[in-house]
Every structure is written in C-alpha cells, then in structure tokens.
Write a protein that holds these residues in place. Structure first.
Motif, PDB file in Angstrom:
ATOM      1  N   ARG A  74       0.833  -1.203   0.000  1.00  0.00           N
ATOM      2  CA  ARG A  74       0.000   0.000   0.000  1.00  0.00           C
ATOM      3  C   ARG A  74       0.867   1.253   0.000  1.00  0.00           C
ATOM      4  O   ARG A  74       1.861   1.336   0.712  1.00  0.00           O
ATOM      5  N   VAL A  75       0.425   2.220  -0.800  1.00  0.00           N
ATOM      6  CA  VAL A  75       1.027   3.550  -0.771  1.00  0.00           C
ATOM      7  C   VAL A  75      -0.114   4.566  -0.716  1.00  0.00           C
ATOM      8  O   VAL A  75      -1.249   4.255  -1.078  1.00  0.00           O
ATOM      9  N   GLU A  76       0.210   5.756  -0.246  1.00  0.00           N
ATOM     10  CA  GLU A  76      -0.790   6.818  -0.135  1.00  0.00           C
ATOM     11  C   GLU A  76      -0.389   8.007  -0.987  1.00  0.00           C
ATOM     12  O   GLU A  76       0.791   8.227  -1.244  1.00  0.00           O
ATOM     13  N   VAL A  97      -2.595  -2.417 -15.999  1.00  0.00           N
ATOM     14  CA  VAL A  97      -3.128  -2.326 -14.637  1.00  0.00           C
ATOM     15  C   VAL A  97      -2.098  -2.925 -13.684  1.00  0.00           C
ATOM     16  O   VAL A  97      -1.748  -4.102 -13.789  1.00  0.00           O
ATOM     17  N   VAL A  98      -1.614  -2.100 -12.751  1.00  0.00           N
ATOM     18  CA  VAL A  98      -0.593  -2.531 -11.791  1.00  0.00           C
ATOM     19  C   VAL A  98      -1.122  -2.540 -10.358  1.00  0.00           C
ATOM     20  O   VAL A  98      -0.412  -2.920  -9.432  1.00  0.00           O
ATOM     21  N   GLY A  99      -2.367  -2.114 -10.184  1.00  0.00           N
ATOM     22  CA  GLY A  99      -2.949  -2.089  -8.854  1.00  0.00           C
ATOM     23  C   GLY A  99      -4.357  -1.525  -8.885  1.00  0.00           C
ATOM     24  O   GLY A  99      -4.949  -1.338  -9.957  1.00  0.00           O
ATOM     25  N   VAL A 115      -5.817   9.252  -0.889  1.00  0.00           N
ATOM     26  CA  VAL A 115      -6.112   8.058  -1.681  1.00  0.00           C
ATOM     27  C   VAL A 115      -5.097   6.975  -1.329  1.00  0.00           C
ATOM     28  O   VAL A 115      -3.890   7.203  -1.394  1.00  0.00           O
ATOM     29  N   THR A 116      -5.611   5.808  -0.940  1.00  0.00           N
ATOM     30  CA  THR A 116      -4.749   4.660  -0.645  1.00  0.00           C
ATOM     31  C   THR A 116      -4.789   3.716  -1.830  1.00  0.00           C
ATOM     32  O   THR A 116      -5.860   3.325  -2.292  1.00  0.00           O
ATOM     33  N   LEU A 117      -3.602   3.373  -2.334  1.00  0.00           N
ATOM     34  CA  LEU A 117      -3.474   2.499  -3.498  1.00  0.00           C
ATOM     35  C   LEU A 117      -2.846   1.181  -3.076  1.00  0.00           C
ATOM     36  O   LEU A 117      -1.957   1.164  -2.228  1.00  0.00           O
ATOM     37  N   ALA A 156       7.714   1.513  -1.049  1.00  0.00           N
ATOM     38  CA  ALA A 156       7.511   0.376  -0.150  1.00  0.00           C
ATOM     39  C   ALA A 156       6.197   0.566   0.599  1.00  0.00           C
ATOM     40  O   ALA A 156       5.545   1.618   0.491  1.00  0.00           O
ATOM     41  N   GLN A 157       5.824  -0.446   1.347  1.00  0.00           N
ATOM     42  CA  GLN A 157       4.600  -0.427   2.135  1.00  0.00           C
ATOM     43  C   GLN A 157       4.541   0.839   3.007  1.00  0.00           C
ATOM     44  O   GLN A 157       5.473   1.145   3.730  1.00  0.00           O
ATOM     45  N   GLY A 158       3.428   1.588   2.894  1.00  0.00           N
ATOM     46  CA  GLY A 158       3.212   2.756   3.747  1.00  0.00           C
ATOM     47  C   GLY A 158       3.809   4.055   3.245  1.00  0.00           C
ATOM     48  O   GLY A 158       3.623   5.096   3.874  1.00  0.00           O
TER      49      GLY A 158
END
Length: 191
Positions: A74-76, A97-99, A115-117, A156-158
């Motif tokens: 997840r990234v924001e 589409v990558v996510g 927005v959280t992806l 990375a995550q977060g």
C-alpha cells in the motif's frame, strides 16, 4: 416389480416439490417421475451456472470484482481534486493495470483527498514516481496513472507519494475557456 407405499409417497412428494402434478398418471408411474426430476435437476443446474456466469461478467465489467491473487503493498497520495475517482478504480502504468484504488478519504486538516493504493509486488516503482488522475477516453472512467521516476530506491509499504496531479474537471475547463473568451471580447471592444 413390487413398489412399497413409501416409494409412492416419495414419488408424490417429488411431484409436488417439482410442480409436476399436472399429469395424474405420473403419480403412479414412479420411473417417469424420477426421470423428470433428473431432467429438472440438470436444467436447474445449468440455469444456476448461467446466472453465476452472468453475475461474474457483470461484476468484472463494472470493475467491482478483482480476482488478483498477487501479493500487494500500500502507498498513499494526496490530491486537491479526485474528480470521479472511485474505490476499486484501476492504477495503471503505461496502460497496464498494476494495482487498484483501495480507499478514498477526505483529510479535514489539509482539505485534500487521501487516496490509498494497493500495488502488486511484482511492479516496483521508484520513490520519486508521480501520480496523475486520468480519464479513459473523453468521458470514460477515471483511473490513477503512475509515471516512473528515476530514483534508485523503490516505493515500499506505507510510503506517501508527494508528486501528484489532480483530476482535470471538464466543467472547469469549459468555464475557463468561456471566461477567457468573454474577457478577450471585452478587451477588443474597448480598443
């Protein structure tokens, strides 16, 4: 062949349950009843499979179902205006589409949309990548586009992506165009 009373009762209940009591002679001929109930079972099974397939296709077409079994991170990102972006919208890079968009929340401290992806682990992007809200076609669905940066370290995550471009709202563009034309007309008539 001798039939017991229980066989006749079972046949009667099968007829009533399947709604086949229109023929009175079927009540006495248990072999016909069993054959008809087998046919009804197969027809019902194919109808259920067909309905499930149509439901699956409708959910896929509406972008409400995602059957990706890849691990994700997840990234924001924060945007001033997300336009018509929705959760479950695609995240694309170079058209692939990558996510997906996981969630959209309004941040009342910064007055921006957060927005959280969720991005698939097999796709790694540099930390200085930028995000844009784009539209498929002229009036199509909106999605998040990723333009890869050049930094050595990957997201990375977060992580929070800081370089973003908000959605282009068609109504705002038309308003700006009309306002600029009106002001051009006034300045020319004043000369």
């Amino acid at each position: 062949m001798q039939r017991s009373k229980n066989d006749l009762w079972v046949g009667l209940f099968v007829l009533i349950g399947a709604g086949l009591c229109s023929d009175s002679h079927d009540v006495y001929d248990l072999g016909v009843v069993v054959q008809r109930s087998k046919n009804d079972l197969w027809v019902g099974l194919f109808v259920l499979i067909g309905a499930a397939a149509i439901l699956f296709l409708a959910l896929q077409a509406a972008n409400l179902l995602n059957l990706s079994f890849q691990s994700t991170y997840r990234v924001e990102a924060r945007f001033d205006n997300i336009g018509g972006l929705k959760p479950k919208s695609a995240v694309r890079s170079a058209g692939v589409v990558v996510g997906r968009v996981e969630s959209i929340v309004f941040d009342d401290k910064t007055f921006q949309a957060r927005v959280t992806l969720t991005l698939e682990n097999r796709y790694q992007f540099p930390k200085d990548s930028s995000l844009k809200i784009l539209t498929s076609g002229l009036l199509g669905d909106q999605y998040v586009g990723i333009e890869a940066g050049s930094e050595d370290k990957n997201l990375a995550q977060g992580d929070v992506v800081s370089t973003t471009q908000s959605a282009v709202v068609l109504e705002n563009l038309i308003g700006q165009f009309l306002y600029s034309k009106a002001s051009d007309g006034k300045s020319e008539s004043a000369k």
